[in-house]
Design a protein around this motif. Structure first.
Motif, PDB file in Angstrom:
ATOM      1  N   GLN A 190       0.851  -1.191   0.000  1.00  0.00           N
ATOM      2  CA  GLN A 190       0.000   0.000   0.000  1.00  0.00           C
ATOM      3  C   GLN A 190       0.882   1.233   0.000  1.00  0.00           C
ATOM      4  O   GLN A 190       1.919   1.254   0.653  1.00  0.00           O
ATOM      5  CB  GLN A 190      -0.887   0.030   1.235  1.00  0.00           C
ATOM      6  CG  GLN A 190      -2.016  -0.981   1.175  1.00  0.00           C
ATOM      7  CD  GLN A 190      -2.845  -0.930   2.433  1.00  0.00           C
ATOM      8  OE1 GLN A 190      -2.400  -1.350   3.486  1.00  0.00           O
ATOM      9  NE2 GLN A 190      -4.039  -0.403   2.322  1.00  0.00           N
ATOM     10  N   GLY A 191       0.437   2.263  -0.713  1.00  0.00           N
ATOM     11  CA  GLY A 191       1.166   3.533  -0.739  1.00  0.00           C
ATOM     12  C   GLY A 191       2.214   3.553  -1.818  1.00  0.00           C
ATOM     13  O   GLY A 191       2.547   2.531  -2.419  1.00  0.00           O
ATOM     14  N   GLY A 249       1.037   2.497  -6.334  1.00  0.00           N
ATOM     15  CA  GLY A 249      -0.304   2.309  -5.797  1.00  0.00           C
ATOM     16  C   GLY A 249      -0.494   1.010  -5.049  1.00  0.00           C
ATOM     17  O   GLY A 249       0.454   0.284  -4.771  1.00  0.00           O
ATOM     18  N   ASP A 250      -1.739   0.715  -4.715  1.00  0.00           N
ATOM     19  CA  ASP A 250      -2.038  -0.462  -3.913  1.00  0.00           C
ATOM     20  C   ASP A 250      -2.012  -1.712  -4.771  1.00  0.00           C
ATOM     21  O   ASP A 250      -2.429  -1.699  -5.915  1.00  0.00           O
ATOM     22  CB  ASP A 250      -3.411  -0.301  -3.267  1.00  0.00           C
ATOM     23  CG  ASP A 250      -3.400   0.833  -2.266  1.00  0.00           C
ATOM     24  OD1 ASP A 250      -2.306   1.377  -2.029  1.00  0.00           O
ATOM     25  OD2 ASP A 250      -4.464   1.174  -1.735  1.00  0.00           O
TER      26      ASP A 250
END
Lengths: 154, 261
Positions: free
Chosen positions: B148-149, B153-154
């Motif tokens: 995540q982050g 992106g996720d």
């Protein structure tokens, strides 16, 4: 009559708007809306957002919304393109464009489609900021915007 | 275009310059497993090992390892980790131990190498602690489960079966009388899975009606991680109400109020 796409790639607004009136002479008006990623929302410093959707159902819901609009206004053609995946501030997210013989129907149908897209099409935004990531909450104002179409007579 | 970021234009290894990347909150989750003889697992759970508490030692080893990742992986950046957790779940089906490591930080580069290192070293430590009684142990399933982050992106590993056996067992119903339940957005994260098969029989056994409301109540009871709040539901990809009746084979999707556009 409806061109509905959910895609990761950017779209070219010029090409899409031209396509709506190409090779036909009955279109008198094309109204459009483009949504962009903002660098502020629930928190400042939004660096990116990720859009998630429900493959299959999302496209089907967008089609239902376009069909509803076409039942209320004399819509000649409509294009709905919604992007998914990761986007950064300034990137276009959504395009809704409606072709009709006259401007009022095009404006209203475009507005109607956007209001229902906001409240009934399965898309979810996650915002990435310098202080962390969070899922964007739905807004009461969007629900009210969609509800006003239930009261208005055509 | 996808390419190897650690190779420069001449194909030589280099450390990527991340100084221009934004500082964002990042999380990575990775798994590993150690398959062993059933009696080895029994010994671990009974606490009968000469070297002491096997699981606690492996957990500490994993946490320590995450902090040493840049010393081990040549082109990996040193990171200020803000959180490291290593969970070990005994799985009699394996039989063995499933390991899940989570690393967090606010920084400019991802933490999946730290999570992978934590999971791997926890597995190696399990081997070291138990090798006297079982030399045939197999280390496997080392992979990133979730990121995540950051810029890309996720990301979620699709066939995520890493959920502890206890959470998955009530829904291992027969395929022919089951509901296919799907979760999106925040709910997918709360559930740590995007899909779940719920046997019609498990609803009936607990006296829940075969409706959207019945399924929702059952899920909240089975999965406390699933927060209550306003949810939207679709049955077979059409918007549904709490009172909508369900039948075997239905696809039921739960999601938060939509926020597109």
């Amino acid at each position: 009559m409806f061109d509905i796409r959910v895609q990761a790639q950017r779209f070219d607004c010029g090409v899409e708007l031209e396509a709506l009136s190409q090779q036909r002479t009955d279109v008198g008006a094309v109204a459009s809306f483009i949504g962009y990623v903002r660098d502020f929302n629930e928190r400042p410093d939004v660096v990116a957002l990720t859009l998630e959707h429900y493959p299959g159902m999302t496209e089907q819901q967008l089609r239902l919304i376009a069909e509803q609009a076409a039942r209320r206004w004399p819509v000649l053609a409509a294009t709905i393109i919604h992007r998914v995946g990761r986007m950064e501030p300034g990137d276009p997210i959504v395009l809704v464009a409606v072709a009709s013989a006259h401007r009022q129907a095009a404006f209203d149908a475009c507005n109607f489609i956007m209001d229902y897209l906001k409240t009934e099409a399965p898309f979810w935004k996650k915002e990435h900021t310098r202080t962390g990531d969070y899922w964007v909450s739905s807004r009461e104002s969007d629900t009210l915007a969609a509800q006003r179409w239930e009261k208005t007579d055509v | 275009m996808t390419h190897f970021t650690h190779l420069d234009s001449k194909g030589q290894a280099h450390m990527v310059d991340v100084s221009a990347k934004a500082v964002t909150a990042r999380t990575a989750r990775a798994s590993a497993s150690v398959t062993m003889q059933p009696h080895t697992l029994e010994m671990i759970l009974a606490g009968g090992h000469a070297k002491g508490d096997v699981l606690a030692t492996a957990r500490i080893a994993g946490i320590q390892a995450a902090k040493r990742t840049p010393d081990l992986i040549p082109l990996c950046h040193p990171l200020m980790l803000s959180r490291v957790t290593v969970d070990l779940h005994p799985d009699p089906q394996l039989p063995g131990i499933r390991i899940e490591a989570t690393c967090k930080l606010a920084g400019q580069t991802g933490v999946e190498m730290e999570a992978l290192t934590a999971a791997s070293v926890a597995a190696l430590t399990l081997y070291d602690m138990c090798k006297a009684v079982d030399k045939t142990m197999l280390i496997g399933d080392i992979r990133v489960l979730q990121k995540q982050g950051g810029k890309s992106g996720d990301w979620l590993y699709e066939a995520d079966t890493s959920a502890p056996a206890s959470a998955a067992s009530p829904v291992q119903g027969s395929q022919d009388a089951a509901l296919q339940v799907r979760f999106f957005a925040e709910l997918r994260e709360q559930m740590q899975q995007d899909e779940l098969q719920v046997a019609v029989a498990s609803l009936q056994a607990a006296d829940y009606p075969l409706t959207v409301a019945g399924l929702s109540d059952w899920l909240h009871q089975q999965f406390p991680a699933l927060k209550s709040g306003r949810l939207m539901v679709a049955v077979n990809q059409q918007m549904a109400e709490l009172s909508t009746a369900l039948k075997s084979g239905d696809e039921v999707a739960f999601f938060p109020p939509v926020t597109g556009g």
